[in-house]
Design an enzyme around this catalytic site. Sequence first.
Site, PDB file in Angstrom:
ATOM      1  N   SER A 259      50.250  25.654   1.696  1.00  0.00           N
ATOM      2  CA  SER A 259      50.947  26.726   0.992  1.00  0.00           C
ATOM      3  C   SER A 259      52.461  26.572   1.167  1.00  0.00           C
ATOM      4  CB  SER A 259      50.420  28.087   1.491  1.00  0.00           C
ATOM      5  OG  SER A 259      50.863  29.134   0.679  1.00  0.00           O
ATOM      6  N   ASP A 351      42.880  27.584  -7.228  1.00  0.00           N
ATOM      7  CA  ASP A 351      43.968  28.246  -6.500  1.00  0.00           C
ATOM      8  C   ASP A 351      44.704  29.192  -7.451  1.00  0.00           C
ATOM      9  OD1 ASP A 351      46.133  28.991  -4.972  1.00  0.00           O
ATOM     10  OD2 ASP A 351      46.884  26.963  -4.625  1.00  0.00           O
ATOM     11  N   HIS A 385      42.868  28.968  -2.520  1.00  0.00           N
ATOM     12  CA  HIS A 385      44.175  28.617  -1.959  1.00  0.00           C
ATOM     13  C   HIS A 385      44.105  28.180  -0.502  1.00  0.00           C
ATOM     14  CE1 HIS A 385      48.495  28.503  -1.706  1.00  0.00           C
ATOM     15  NE2 HIS A 385      48.517  29.395  -0.727  1.00  0.00           N
TER      16      HIS A 385
END
Length: 439
Positions: A259, A351, A385
């Site tokens: 991320s 995601d 994600h």
Amino acid sequence: MGVQRVVPPATTTLAGPVHRPLLFQPEMEAMLSLEPADRSCWDEPLSISVRGLAPEQPVTLRAVLRDEKGALFSAHARYRADAHGELDLARAPALGGSFAGLEPMGLLWAMEPDRPFWRLVKRDVQTPFVVELEVLEGHEPEGGRQLAKAVHERHFMAPGVRRVPVREGRVRATLFLPPEPGPYPGIIDLFGVGGGLLEYRASLLAGKGFAVMALAYYNYDGLPKSMEAMHMEYFEEAVNYLRSHPEVKGPGIGLLGISKGGELGLAMASFLEGITAAVVINGSVAAVGNTIYYKDETILPVTILRDRVKMSKDGLLDVVDALQSPLVEEKSFIPVERSDATFLFLVGQDDHNWKSEFYASEISKRLQAHGKEKPQVICYPEAGHYIEPPYFPLCKAGLHLLVGANITFGGEPKPHAMAQLDAWQQLQTFFHKQLGSKS
């Protein structure tokens, strides 16, 4: 084999006291067996079997754990014993519940929290998560009488792994070293928005023969409280510290980021010396929510397009289209073409935090356009994600600190669990290939 037998009239579980009438004991006592017996590392598979049931007896298996903030995670599945009264989760399909089909580790990866939008995170890696497993009679939704129970510790540090807090100059980190003296290939591990210092991925990876430094970069122990400005000089200090450590082999080190940590890993690989290999899990190639500074260079944050935020069918915000493309705002594109590192991109195709697959594709194009090696990109269908180490439950939705609201992160439980298993192997193979093994 570890065998723990419990057939009490009343018991207390992580979920609270359960009162049951005292019933006539059958001649044969059910036994729940685990292998490894009492403890294992979180990323290790666990063999779960039951003996001493009646032939083809219907039972429900349930697993619960309580996290460090008191949230209860649980999963259950319905099974039927074989003709010998035995049940092995590696051979018997679940007939329904939290998951269905042949899923030997489903009782862990399919866990759900008792509070909404809650992500399972390990904050103190020196203590295990304690998992309680029980075998319940029948297929009732609430579960029948308890036939057997086992308690198992899932650890985050393999035996002998060393944990070394790092307070060197401005650097705030924790270094994890394998049991024997090194030198080992070195890796810096970066997590996403949220600040603080998460150590559980670094501690697990150290058990695989790497010297891994979990690095904090804001909202921790004297570091900046916010992430509006990301100064690469801080990260350079961390790289230099790890490269010069006597238990870290050179000449270069690896980066692992997820991320926002993936975005920062890209910036580090682009601006800093000494980085040989980088694994980016669902990272952005644009600066998002902060300006990146290095010496006299600046990468401005990409524009947030609030009118492109949608509402999902679950009533959650979907922000996947809410960032301007770095192809439109070139000033926000991290100059990856400067990097001499070898890259591996691990991408969840579902995601919804941002367009990870698009970013990986654009990075690949730019690297090749500048004569650099084509990076390896592995895409996982229906993965969301947060691609974590194996067996962490899917965090499908939760609070996004930049958005200030609960958003959908995407993913479906089973494909996401399979992605985590594969990604964990892929990144270890990649780092061993690019960085070598212990000298």
